[in-house]
Design an enzyme around this catalytic site. Structure first.
Site, mmCIF file in Angstrom:
data_model
loop_
_atom_site.group_PDB
_atom_site.id
_atom_site.type_symbol
_atom_site.label_atom_id
_atom_site.label_comp_id
_atom_site.label_asym_id
_atom_site.label_seq_id
_atom_site.Cartn_x
_atom_site.Cartn_y
_atom_site.Cartn_z
ATOM 1 C CG ASP A 22 -8.056 -6.349 5.222
ATOM 2 O OD1 ASP A 22 -8.682 -5.262 5.251
ATOM 3 O OD2 ASP A 22 -7.673 -6.888 4.162
ATOM 4 C CG ASP B 288 -3.495 -2.210 4.972
ATOM 5 O OD1 ASP B 288 -4.668 -2.128 4.573
ATOM 6 O OD2 ASP B 288 -2.602 -2.840 4.361
ATOM 7 C CE LYS C 87 7.924 -6.388 16.400
ATOM 8 N NZ LYS C 87 7.459 -7.678 16.949
ATOM 9 C CG ASP D 127 4.517 -9.644 17.792
ATOM 10 O OD1 ASP D 127 4.157 -8.703 18.535
ATOM 11 O OD2 ASP D 127 5.586 -10.272 17.973
ATOM 12 C CE1 TYR E 86 0.243 1.160 4.403
ATOM 13 C CE2 TYR E 86 -1.272 2.184 2.845
ATOM 14 C CZ TYR E 86 -0.887 1.095 3.592
ATOM 15 O OH TYR E 86 -1.616 -0.055 3.539
HETATM 16 C C1 IPM Z 1 -7.220 -0.135 2.638
HETATM 17 C C2 IPM Z 1 -6.569 -0.653 1.376
HETATM 18 C C3 IPM Z 1 -5.595 0.420 0.874
HETATM 19 C C4 IPM Z 1 -4.539 0.608 1.934
HETATM 20 C C5 IPM Z 1 -4.984 0.154 -0.499
HETATM 21 C C6 IPM Z 1 -6.037 -0.098 -1.552
HETATM 22 C C7 IPM Z 1 -4.084 1.278 -0.938
HETATM 23 O O1 IPM Z 1 -5.944 -1.859 1.611
HETATM 24 O O2 IPM Z 1 -7.899 0.908 2.569
HETATM 25 O O3 IPM Z 1 -7.055 -0.768 3.673
HETATM 26 O O4 IPM Z 1 -3.535 -0.119 1.955
HETATM 27 O O5 IPM Z 1 -4.707 1.498 2.757
HETATM 28 MG MG MG Z 2 -6.290 -2.646 3.548
#
Ligand code: IPM
Ligand code: MG
Length: 362
Positions: free
Chosen positions: A250, A246, A190, A222, A135
């Site tokens: 999710d 990240d 990884k 993975d 990042y």
């Molecule tokens: C998160 C989001 C951010 C990230 C984006 C909006 C930059 O997806 O906070 O997970 O990738 O960290």
């Molecule tokens: Mg995210």
């Protein structure tokens, strides 16, 4: 105590308003100051993270953040896109430790796409390193390839990197968090392919020796993605780098049925923090009054606990949220037959009512 309130874009303004109303009925002494961030700030000041907003965030004890982003900014030069605001805040405030709990509320077991028995009682804590990795790694950019499969072709590149202190400090955060839970940490890497993540694994293992009471295991990313949907309850604390975190956060969030329920905290080494819902700005439902404010309300609870040293007030918010769920109130994202569909404001009202009732009856 000062709280910087940064609602941002899309549903950000609606959901943050409810969290602020909830904070205001707690009878705590704090000051709030609101500022623009993301697309809203770009429209007004030509930059998604204006100097004045950054200054306010730095001076505050905590930042309550809504969400940023809208498809209409996708064509802007990268530095002006709304997402740069959140990345800039993380970097400038040194918010390296990101806590993303994935908790399945009893009443919402049916909202998950997984079988109820797989996720009932789920309580995972993903700890994502937030200021390093690919990042933020330099160099990055576009250039003409001098080697590789197509020398002379246009190419783009990013740099994945982690230094020993960066890995050590996030590992300590994870082991300490595990001590307050079931004393298990899974480090996701990884290492079979990437130098950066072999180093990650080595350093986490070394730090782990300082925590003999905590069981550490390692998993390739993975496999972790697969195990999360296969047997999610096997996990307790998961620690990983910025990019894997990240993605996995999710995935873990959605296991619980609604990303609209999940708060997050991003802390620096002095416990100053930014608190935001795990979901995004949802421009498709913005302004309709239907967004779920609970993730933001629960983020405010995390803020009280981690940065403002008000654990009792945090407990009151969290039990009020459980109460409104038990009453059967649901925003559209978590609604199911037999429950009562409410909007953003009504959900906020219900949480406020649950808290104030508690105060009177003690
Ligand atoms: C998160 C989001 C951010 C990230 C984006 C909006 C930059 O997806 O906070 O997970 O990738 O960290
Ligand atoms: Mg995210």
């Amino acid at each position: 105590m000062k709280i910087a309130v940064l609602p941002g874009d899309g549903i950000g303004t609606e959901i943050v308003a409810e969290a602020v109303r909830v904070l205001n009925v707690l009878d705590l002494k704090f000051e709030t100051e609101t500022a623009l961030v993301g697309g809203a700030a770009y429209e007004a000041h030509g930059h998604p993270l204006p100097e004045s907003t950054l200054k306010l965030a730095k001076e505050a004890d905590a930042v309550l953040f809504g969400a940023v982003g809208d498809w209409k900014y996708d064509k802007l030069e990268r530095q002006f896109r709304p997402e740069q605001a959140i990345l800039g805040l993380r970097k400038n405030l040194g918010l390296f430790a990101n806590f993303r709990p994935a908790i399945c509320y009893e009443q919402l077991v049916g909202a998950s796409s997984l079988k109820p028995e797989l996720i009932a009682g789920l309580d995972i804590l993903i700890i994502r390193e937030l200021t390093g990795d690919i990042y933020f790694g330099q160099p990055r950019g576009r250039r003409t390839a001098v080697d590789g499969h197509f020398p002379g072709a246009e190419e783009a590149f990013d740099t994945m990197r982690y230094s020993r202190p960066e890995i050590e400090r996030i590992a300590h955060v994870a082991f300490q968090a595990a001590r307050k839970r079931s004393k298990r940490v899974t480090s996701v890497d990884k290492a079979n392919v990437l130098e950066t993540f072999q180093f990650w694994k080595d350093v986490v293992t070394e730090v782990g020796k300082e925590y003999p009471d905590v069981a550490l295991d390692h998993m390739y990313v993975d496999n972790a993605a697969m195990q999360l949907v296969k047997e999610p309850k096997k996990f307790d604390v998961v620690v990983t780098g910025n990019m894997f975190g990240d993605i996995l956060s999710d995935e873990a969030a959605m296991l619980t049925g609604s990303i609209g329920m999940l708060p997050s905290a991003s802390l620096n080494s002095s416990n100053q923090g930014l608190y935001e819902p795990s979901h995004g700005s949802a421009p498709d439902i913005a302004g309709k009054g239907v967004a779920n404010p609970l993730a933001t309300i629960l983020s405010a609870a995390m803020m009280l606990r981690f940065s403002l040293n008000q654990p009792e007030a945090a407990d009151r918010i969290e039990s009020a949220v459980k109460q409104v769920l038990a009453q059967g109130l649901r925003t559209a994202d978590i609604w199911s037959a037999g429950t009562t569909k409410v909007g953003t404001r009504e959900m906020g009202d219900a949480v406020v009512a649950a808290i104030t009732k508690k105060t009177i009856t003690g």
